[in-house]
Design a protein around this motif. Sequence first.
Motif, PDB file in Angstrom:
ATOM      1  N   HIS A 277      28.724 -20.623 -11.199  1.00  0.00           N
ATOM      2  CA  HIS A 277      27.846 -21.444 -10.362  1.00  0.00           C
ATOM      3  C   HIS A 277      28.555 -22.745  -9.993  1.00  0.00           C
ATOM      4  CE1 HIS A 277      27.202 -23.195 -14.364  1.00  0.00           C
ATOM      5  NE2 HIS A 277      26.968 -24.325 -13.714  1.00  0.00           N
ATOM      6  N   ASP A 278      29.821 -22.859 -10.380  1.00  0.00           N
ATOM      7  CA  ASP A 278      30.584 -24.096 -10.214  1.00  0.00           C
ATOM      8  C   ASP A 278      31.244 -24.139  -8.828  1.00  0.00           C
ATOM      9  OD1 ASP A 278      32.195 -26.302 -10.399  1.00  0.00           O
ATOM     10  OD2 ASP A 278      33.138 -25.745 -12.297  1.00  0.00           O
ATOM     11  N   MET A 279      30.754 -25.021  -7.959  1.00  0.00           N
ATOM     12  CA  MET A 279      31.324 -25.116  -6.627  1.00  0.00           C
ATOM     13  C   MET A 279      32.767 -25.626  -6.648  1.00  0.00           C
ATOM     14  SD  MET A 279      29.503 -23.824  -4.309  1.00  0.00           S
ATOM     15  CE  MET A 279      30.562 -24.411  -2.993  1.00  0.00           C
ATOM     16  N   ASN A 280      33.133 -26.381  -7.687  1.00  0.00           N
ATOM     17  CA  ASN A 280      34.529 -26.803  -7.798  1.00  0.00           C
ATOM     18  C   ASN A 280      35.450 -25.598  -7.940  1.00  0.00           C
ATOM     19  OD1 ASN A 280      34.053 -29.595  -7.645  1.00  0.00           O
ATOM     20  ND2 ASN A 280      33.582 -29.711  -9.827  1.00  0.00           N
ATOM     21  N   SER A 281      35.003 -24.588  -8.702  1.00  0.00           N
ATOM     22  CA  SER A 281      35.787 -23.362  -8.851  1.00  0.00           C
ATOM     23  C   SER A 281      35.918 -22.641  -7.522  1.00  0.00           C
ATOM     24  CB  SER A 281      35.130 -22.432  -9.879  1.00  0.00           C
ATOM     25  OG  SER A 281      35.137 -23.008 -11.170  1.00  0.00           O
ATOM     26  N   VAL A 282      34.823 -22.618  -6.768  1.00  0.00           N
ATOM     27  CA  VAL A 282      34.844 -21.967  -5.454  1.00  0.00           C
ATOM     28  C   VAL A 282      35.885 -22.626  -4.555  1.00  0.00           C
ATOM     29  CG1 VAL A 282      33.508 -21.460  -3.376  1.00  0.00           C
ATOM     30  CG2 VAL A 282      32.429 -21.252  -5.621  1.00  0.00           C
ATOM     31  N   ILE A 283      35.862 -23.941  -4.505  1.00  0.00           N
ATOM     32  CA  ILE A 283      36.788 -24.677  -3.633  1.00  0.00           C
ATOM     33  C   ILE A 283      38.232 -24.558  -4.121  1.00  0.00           C
ATOM     34  CG2 ILE A 283      37.376 -26.952  -2.701  1.00  0.00           C
ATOM     35  CD1 ILE A 283      34.799 -25.625  -1.586  1.00  0.00           C
ATOM     36  N   GLU A 284      38.423 -24.500  -5.441  1.00  0.00           N
ATOM     37  CA  GLU A 284      39.776 -24.414  -6.002  1.00  0.00           C
ATOM     38  C   GLU A 284      40.388 -23.023  -5.841  1.00  0.00           C
ATOM     39  OE1 GLU A 284      41.890 -26.513  -7.265  1.00  0.00           O
ATOM     40  OE2 GLU A 284      40.676 -28.322  -7.364  1.00  0.00           O
ATOM     41  N   ILE A 285      39.649 -21.981  -6.236  1.00  0.00           N
ATOM     42  CA  ILE A 285      40.281 -20.656  -6.350  1.00  0.00           C
ATOM     43  C   ILE A 285      39.487 -19.538  -5.673  1.00  0.00           C
ATOM     44  CG2 ILE A 285      41.449 -21.268  -8.502  1.00  0.00           C
ATOM     45  CD1 ILE A 285      39.282 -19.543  -9.954  1.00  0.00           C
ATOM     46  N   GLY A 286      38.558 -19.879  -4.791  1.00  0.00           N
ATOM     47  CA  GLY A 286      37.710 -18.849  -4.171  1.00  0.00           C
ATOM     48  C   GLY A 286      38.408 -18.076  -3.076  1.00  0.00           C
ATOM     49  N   GLU A 287      39.309 -17.189  -3.456  1.00  0.00           N
ATOM     50  CA  GLU A 287      40.025 -16.380  -2.459  1.00  0.00           C
ATOM     51  C   GLU A 287      39.108 -15.351  -1.816  1.00  0.00           C
ATOM     52  OE1 GLU A 287      44.495 -15.932  -3.816  1.00  0.00           O
ATOM     53  OE2 GLU A 287      43.144 -15.591  -5.503  1.00  0.00           O
ATOM     54  N   SER A 288      38.117 -14.889  -2.572  1.00  0.00           N
ATOM     55  CA  SER A 288      37.062 -14.030  -2.041  1.00  0.00           C
ATOM     56  C   SER A 288      35.780 -14.418  -2.763  1.00  0.00           C
ATOM     57  CB  SER A 288      37.376 -12.549  -2.273  1.00  0.00           C
ATOM     58  OG  SER A 288      36.313 -11.733  -1.809  1.00  0.00           O
ATOM     59  N   VAL A 289      34.749 -14.755  -1.994  1.00  0.00           N
ATOM     60  CA  VAL A 289      33.497 -15.266  -2.575  1.00  0.00           C
ATOM     61  C   VAL A 289      32.331 -14.404  -2.097  1.00  0.00           C
ATOM     62  CG1 VAL A 289      31.985 -17.249  -2.856  1.00  0.00           C
ATOM     63  CG2 VAL A 289      34.454 -17.604  -2.539  1.00  0.00           C
ATOM     64  N   LEU A 290      31.587 -13.875  -3.062  1.00  0.00           N
ATOM     65  CA  LEU A 290      30.372 -13.121  -2.766  1.00  0.00           C
ATOM     66  C   LEU A 290      29.176 -13.979  -3.164  1.00  0.00           C
ATOM     67  CD1 LEU A 290      28.604 -10.561  -2.224  1.00  0.00           C
ATOM     68  CD2 LEU A 290      29.125  -9.857  -4.581  1.00  0.00           C
ATOM     69  N   PHE A 291      28.319 -14.289  -2.200  1.00  0.00           N
ATOM     70  CA  PHE A 291      27.112 -15.051  -2.472  1.00  0.00           C
ATOM     71  C   PHE A 291      25.923 -14.104  -2.426  1.00  0.00           C
ATOM     72  CE2 PHE A 291      23.483 -17.437  -0.487  1.00  0.00           C
ATOM     73  CZ  PHE A 291      23.139 -18.167  -1.614  1.00  0.00           C
ATOM     74  N   ILE A 292      25.152 -14.057  -3.524  1.00  0.00           N
ATOM     75  CA  ILE A 292      23.966 -13.218  -3.547  1.00  0.00           C
ATOM     76  C   ILE A 292      22.725 -14.082  -3.741  1.00  0.00           C
ATOM     77  CG2 ILE A 292      25.216 -11.171  -4.349  1.00  0.00           C
ATOM     78  CD1 ILE A 292      24.079 -11.613  -7.099  1.00  0.00           C
ATOM     79  N   SER A 293      21.641 -13.641  -3.145  1.00  0.00           N
ATOM     80  CA  SER A 293      20.375 -14.364  -3.217  1.00  0.00           C
ATOM     81  C   SER A 293      19.242 -13.359  -3.374  1.00  0.00           C
ATOM     82  CB  SER A 293      20.172 -15.197  -1.947  1.00  0.00           C
ATOM     83  OG  SER A 293      18.905 -15.846  -1.961  1.00  0.00           O
ATOM     84  N   LYS A 294      18.470 -13.515  -4.437  1.00  0.00           N
ATOM     85  CA  LYS A 294      17.355 -12.618  -4.736  1.00  0.00           C
ATOM     86  C   LYS A 294      17.776 -11.146  -4.682  1.00  0.00           C
ATOM     87  CE  LYS A 294      13.856 -15.885  -3.106  1.00  0.00           C
ATOM     88  NZ  LYS A 294      12.735 -16.146  -2.174  1.00  0.00           N
ATOM     89  N   GLY A 295      18.959 -10.896  -5.230  1.00  0.00           N
ATOM     90  CA  GLY A 295      19.447  -9.531  -5.349  1.00  0.00           C
ATOM     91  C   GLY A 295      20.124  -8.960  -4.125  1.00  0.00           C
ATOM     92  N   HIS A 296      20.165  -9.713  -3.037  1.00  0.00           N
ATOM     93  CA  HIS A 296      20.801  -9.260  -1.803  1.00  0.00           C
ATOM     94  C   HIS A 296      22.187  -9.875  -1.651  1.00  0.00           C
ATOM     95  CE1 HIS A 296      17.359  -7.250   0.102  1.00  0.00           C
ATOM     96  NE2 HIS A 296      16.601  -8.225  -0.366  1.00  0.00           N
ATOM     97  N   LYS A 297      23.107  -9.135  -1.057  1.00  0.00           N
ATOM     98  CA  LYS A 297      24.376  -9.719  -0.636  1.00  0.00           C
ATOM     99  C   LYS A 297      24.111 -10.521   0.631  1.00  0.00           C
ATOM    100  CE  LYS A 297      27.543  -7.420   1.688  1.00  0.00           C
ATOM    101  NZ  LYS A 297      28.618  -6.465   2.044  1.00  0.00           N
ATOM    102  N   GLU A 298      24.275 -11.839   0.533  1.00  0.00           N
ATOM    103  CA  GLU A 298      23.987 -12.709   1.666  1.00  0.00           C
ATOM    104  C   GLU A 298      25.222 -13.037   2.491  1.00  0.00           C
ATOM    105  OE1 GLU A 298      21.397 -14.104   3.147  1.00  0.00           O
ATOM    106  OE2 GLU A 298      19.879 -13.219   1.829  1.00  0.00           O
ATOM    107  N   TRP A 299      26.369 -13.157   1.797  1.00  0.00           N
ATOM    108  CA  TRP A 299      27.567 -13.607   2.513  1.00  0.00           C
ATOM    109  C   TRP A 299      28.802 -13.270   1.691  1.00  0.00           C
ATOM    110  CZ3 TRP A 299      31.517 -17.169   1.524  1.00  0.00           C
ATOM    111  CH2 TRP A 299      32.279 -17.585   2.640  1.00  0.00           C
TER     112      TRP A 299
END
Length: 250
Positions: A197-219
Amino acid sequence: MITLKNVYKSFDGNEVLKDISTSFEPGKTNLIIGRSGSGKTVLLKSILGLFEVDRGEIWYNDRDFTKISEKERKFLRKEIGMVFQGGALFDSINVEGNVRFPLDMFTEMSSAEKNKRVEFCLDHVNIEKQAFKLSPSEISGGMQKRVAIARAIALNPKYLFCDEPNSGLDPETATVIDKLIQALTKEFQMTTIINTHDMNSVIEIGESVLFISKGHKEWVGTKHEILDSGNQKLDDFIFANKLYAQMKGK
């Protein structure tokens, strides 16, 4: 590579994962992000086989984990490394012994071969030899996470799973752990999946990011694309994290 096809999972009639299809590539840090209760932990545990999915397929390269036998699953699990949220080191075993544990459990290596592998793994996570005989309680939280990573790669896994690897760490140490996981992923060309849940990790090493919301793949996208995703739910999640970070820093 790990590929999910139309994965569903429910508990007591409550659908937690809803038609999730995605791929996690080798040699990249693949992140799963989402709010608490979004289903990201259930997704990670489903990929690991800790939860049986209701429908769908989970492919480890050319093997569908949902259809292979228990014997084949046990063999596949030897190819998997896991870094747990709290590190999950054995308090009664020293640093060296913690890394040696999976080698004792799952290999027929000689003692000399195990010692060599342990030293190799600890060296790769920058643990100096004078710390090998220390117990987990005698080292810092950051060092504990590095030992946990060394243990996770001891069996030379093809797949590495990390559940909130930065939990409880200060921002500077968290960045060190992120970069370490990324470096090892590239060096050994592992398929690495990180639940965070750490956005710093996303910005540092997020080569591929899956965002899910209420069980759905959102992005799905990269750290370079995330701030211009055009997805309102993702924007709300990012804003909430930034706001939380700002409030925490006051």
